[in-house]
Design a protein around this motif. Sequence first.
Motif, PDB file in Angstrom:
ATOM      1  N   MET A   1      50.313  82.096  56.519  1.00 21.92           N
ATOM      2  CA  MET A   1      49.064  82.869  56.564  1.00 21.92           C
ATOM      3  C   MET A   1      48.980  83.847  55.397  1.00 21.92           C
ATOM      4  N   GLY A   2      50.138  84.525  55.140  1.00 19.96           N
ATOM      5  CA  GLY A   2      50.178  85.440  53.990  1.00 19.96           C
ATOM      6  C   GLY A   2      49.789  84.711  52.726  1.00 19.96           C
ATOM      7  N   ARG A   3      50.352  83.482  52.591  1.00 21.19           N
ATOM      8  CA  ARG A   3      50.106  82.721  51.374  1.00 21.19           C
ATOM      9  C   ARG A   3      48.641  82.300  51.254  1.00 21.19           C
ATOM     10  N   THR A   4      48.050  81.909  52.390  1.00 20.50           N
ATOM     11  CA  THR A   4      46.658  81.477  52.408  1.00 20.50           C
ATOM     12  C   THR A   4      45.718  82.600  51.973  1.00 20.50           C
ATOM     13  N   SER A   5      45.877  83.759  52.609  1.00 18.05           N
ATOM     14  CA  SER A   5      44.967  84.860  52.283  1.00 18.05           C
ATOM     15  C   SER A   5      45.202  85.311  50.853  1.00 18.05           C
ATOM     16  N   ASP A   6      46.410  85.157  50.365  1.00 12.47           N
ATOM     17  CA  ASP A   6      46.726  85.526  48.994  1.00 12.47           C
ATOM     18  C   ASP A   6      45.947  84.632  48.021  1.00 12.47           C
ATOM     19  N   ALA A   7      45.874  83.333  48.322  1.00 12.80           N
ATOM     20  CA  ALA A   7      45.129  82.401  47.456  1.00 12.80           C
ATOM     21  C   ALA A   7      43.645  82.772  47.435  1.00 12.80           C
ATOM     22  N   ARG A   8      43.100  83.111  48.580  1.00 13.64           N
ATOM     23  CA  ARG A   8      41.680  83.508  48.640  1.00 13.64           C
ATOM     24  C   ARG A   8      41.444  84.749  47.784  1.00 13.64           C
ATOM     25  N   GLN A   9      42.356  85.731  47.936  1.00 12.43           N
ATOM     26  CA  GLN A   9      42.204  86.965  47.162  1.00 12.43           C
ATOM     27  C   GLN A   9      42.335  86.683  45.667  1.00 12.43           C
ATOM     28  N   ARG A  10      43.257  85.792  45.306  1.00 11.38           N
ATOM     29  CA  ARG A  10      43.437  85.474  43.877  1.00 11.38           C
ATOM     30  C   ARG A  10      42.182  84.809  43.317  1.00 11.38           C
ATOM     31  N   LEU A  11      41.535  83.976  44.130  1.00  6.82           N
ATOM     32  CA  LEU A  11      40.275  83.354  43.690  1.00  6.82           C
ATOM     33  C   LEU A  11      39.187  84.408  43.492  1.00  6.82           C
ATOM     34  N   LEU A  12      39.106  85.364  44.422  1.00  7.86           N
ATOM     35  CA  LEU A  12      38.109  86.440  44.284  1.00  7.86           C
ATOM     36  C   LEU A  12      38.358  87.232  43.008  1.00  7.86           C
ATOM     37  N   ASP A  13      39.626  87.594  42.778  1.00 13.88           N
ATOM     38  CA  ASP A  13      39.963  88.399  41.595  1.00 13.88           C
ATOM     39  C   ASP A  13      39.680  87.629  40.302  1.00 13.88           C
ATOM     40  N   ALA A  14      40.064  86.351  40.293  1.00 13.30           N
ATOM     41  CA  ALA A  14      39.883  85.544  39.082  1.00 13.30           C
ATOM     42  C   ALA A  14      38.397  85.350  38.777  1.00 13.30           C
ATOM     43  N   ALA A  15      37.605  85.106  39.837  1.00 12.39           N
ATOM     44  CA  ALA A  15      36.166  84.891  39.630  1.00 12.39           C
ATOM     45  C   ALA A  15      35.523  86.146  39.066  1.00 12.39           C
ATOM     46  N   LEU A  16      35.822  87.295  39.672  1.00  8.45           N
ATOM     47  CA  LEU A  16      35.224  88.543  39.191  1.00  8.45           C
ATOM     48  C   LEU A  16      35.606  88.781  37.732  1.00  8.45           C
ATOM     49  N   ALA A  17      36.888  88.613  37.419  1.00  6.16           N
ATOM     50  CA  ALA A  17      37.356  88.893  36.056  1.00  6.16           C
ATOM     51  C   ALA A  17      36.693  87.961  35.042  1.00  6.16           C
ATOM     52  N   LEU A  18      36.661  86.659  35.335  1.00  4.84           N
ATOM     53  CA  LEU A  18      36.116  85.697  34.363  1.00  4.84           C
ATOM     54  C   LEU A  18      34.610  85.860  34.189  1.00  4.84           C
ATOM     55  N   ILE A  19      33.892  86.032  35.306  1.00  2.00           N
ATOM     56  CA  ILE A  19      32.434  86.164  35.211  1.00  2.00           C
ATOM     57  C   ILE A  19      32.073  87.454  34.487  1.00  2.00           C
ATOM     58  N   TRP A  20      32.837  88.500  34.733  1.00  2.00           N
ATOM     59  CA  TRP A  20      32.581  89.802  34.103  1.00  2.00           C
ATOM     60  C   TRP A  20      32.881  89.746  32.608  1.00  2.00           C
ATOM     61  N   GLU A  21      34.004  89.105  32.255  1.00  2.00           N
ATOM     62  CA  GLU A  21      34.389  89.045  30.840  1.00  2.00           C
ATOM     63  C   GLU A  21      33.483  88.103  30.054  1.00  2.00           C
ATOM     64  N   ARG A  22      33.132  86.972  30.655  1.00  2.00           N
ATOM     65  CA  ARG A  22      32.312  85.965  29.956  1.00  2.00           C
ATOM     66  C   ARG A  22      30.905  85.995  30.531  1.00  2.00           C
ATOM     67  N   SER A  23      30.592  85.008  31.337  1.00  4.93           N
ATOM     68  CA  SER A  23      29.295  84.946  32.006  1.00  4.93           C
ATOM     69  C   SER A  23      29.459  84.008  33.191  1.00  4.93           C
ATOM     70  N   CYS A  33      40.080  78.400  39.089  1.00  7.84           N
ATOM     71  CA  CYS A  33      41.288  77.909  39.767  1.00  7.84           C
ATOM     72  C   CYS A  33      42.511  78.081  38.873  1.00  7.84           C
ATOM     73  N   GLU A  34      42.344  77.795  37.587  1.00  8.03           N
ATOM     74  CA  GLU A  34      43.483  77.894  36.668  1.00  8.03           C
ATOM     75  C   GLU A  34      43.960  79.346  36.590  1.00  8.03           C
ATOM     76  N   ARG A  35      43.009  80.271  36.435  1.00 10.69           N
ATOM     77  CA  ARG A  35      43.395  81.687  36.321  1.00 10.69           C
ATOM     78  C   ARG A  35      44.027  82.201  37.621  1.00 10.69           C
ATOM     79  N   ALA A  36      43.512  81.691  38.756  1.00 11.19           N
ATOM     80  CA  ALA A  36      44.037  82.142  40.051  1.00 11.19           C
ATOM     81  C   ALA A  36      45.348  81.447  40.404  1.00 11.19           C
ATOM     82  N   GLY A  37      45.666  80.357  39.694  1.00 13.02           N
ATOM     83  CA  GLY A  37      46.848  79.578  40.061  1.00 13.02           C
ATOM     84  C   GLY A  37      46.661  78.897  41.410  1.00 13.02           C
ATOM     85  N   VAL A  38      45.465  78.408  41.670  1.00 15.72           N
ATOM     86  CA  VAL A  38      45.117  77.780  42.955  1.00 15.72           C
ATOM     87  C   VAL A  38      44.565  76.387  42.667  1.00 15.72           C
TER      88      VAL A  38
END
Lengths: 203, 203
Positions: A1-23, A33-38
């Motif tokens: 469960m820890g691992r699952t929620s961690d993947a979701r959080q990593r996707l949220l963080d990666a999406a925010l960072a990439l969309i904010w930095e680029r578009s 997925c690549e940035r989140a390692g998922v």
Amino acid sequence: MGRTSDARQRLLDAALALIWERSYSGTSVDAICERAGVKKGSFYHFFSSKADLAAAAIEASHERRCAFMDDCFSPSVPPLERLRRYLGAAYEEQARLCRETGRVLGCPLFTLGAEICHEDERLRQVINGILDQHLAYFENAVRDAAAAGIVEAADPAARARGLFSMLEGALTQARIRNDPAFLKHLPDEALASLGADVAAAEG
Amino acid sequence: MGRTSDARQRLLDAALALIWERSYSGTSVDAICERAGVKKGSFYHFFSSKADLAAAAIEASHERRCAFMDDCFSPSVPPLERLRRYLGAAYEEQARLCRETGRVLGCPLFTLGAEICHEDERLRQVINGILDQHLAYFENAVRDAAAAGIVEAADPAARARGLFSMLEGALTQARIRNDPAFLKHLPDEALASLGADVAAAEG
């Protein structure tokens, strides 16, 4: 469960960072997925689409931002000092982002909102609702300042709208210029626009 | 020759319209050619890339805008009236665009600039330079208002920067909200932020 929620959080963080930095358009599900390692299969376990993830990422970021805004805009702080704190923090945040990433990023709500508002109605509504909540903090502070006689404002909501527009316009210009210094004097400029004699009112 | 230059102009118009309505990443060379009614081979006769066309389209739009700004900001007009004219025209323009296209489009410089600033350095510089020129009109008017004693401004350039940020922030919010009415009271709000007693000074 820890691992699952961690993947979701990593996707949220990666999406925010990439969309904010680029578009938004310039950010693919593969890149997130690549940035989140998922793995891509896991992505669709959590989110139905890139738009679905972007909405969740913006909402998660807003929850963190609210705690910070509650602190800056605490009613225990004199009203103009609340504005000064938050506008000063905006400069500090952009300067830190620029040191860390080499880029001034501005406001993710504004950049993403301007890009997708005519393409994705659900995302537009999410962003719109959050902008309204940010604006409410400004209205609250300007209304308190007017009630205390520190600023003259026949229509505090209109003055707050102008102030919030000034912040968002300055953040986006700092992004386009890629220069955090554009924001350095924003607290003084914004308080001057309220006609506030800060030294006299709050010493 | 008439036909050739007409095709180039149609590509410029189509690129500006599509990028402004949607986004840069969301606008393909194919879509631009289709809207312009120009074959793809002709596109590459005039422009080396989408970025090359976007820069030319933004510059062509800026030339038209300059003639309009020269008129609004004529030194023959009282300084605060110049600002009121231009800010009022911003509302009228967005209301018209909304009637014509169903969409409030905001400022193309801001929307495109925020999207591509970290991806295309040449386009970023073109937009940056144009934003600086727009800001110069505001500085000119605020400096004249300060010299005439109509507004108090220890640093007219800083006040102009705040005012320009307010306009751009309001235009982008109107786009995200898709509501031109957000801009309706901007002239009053902006002049109030200068602490100007317009009725007394120019009434």
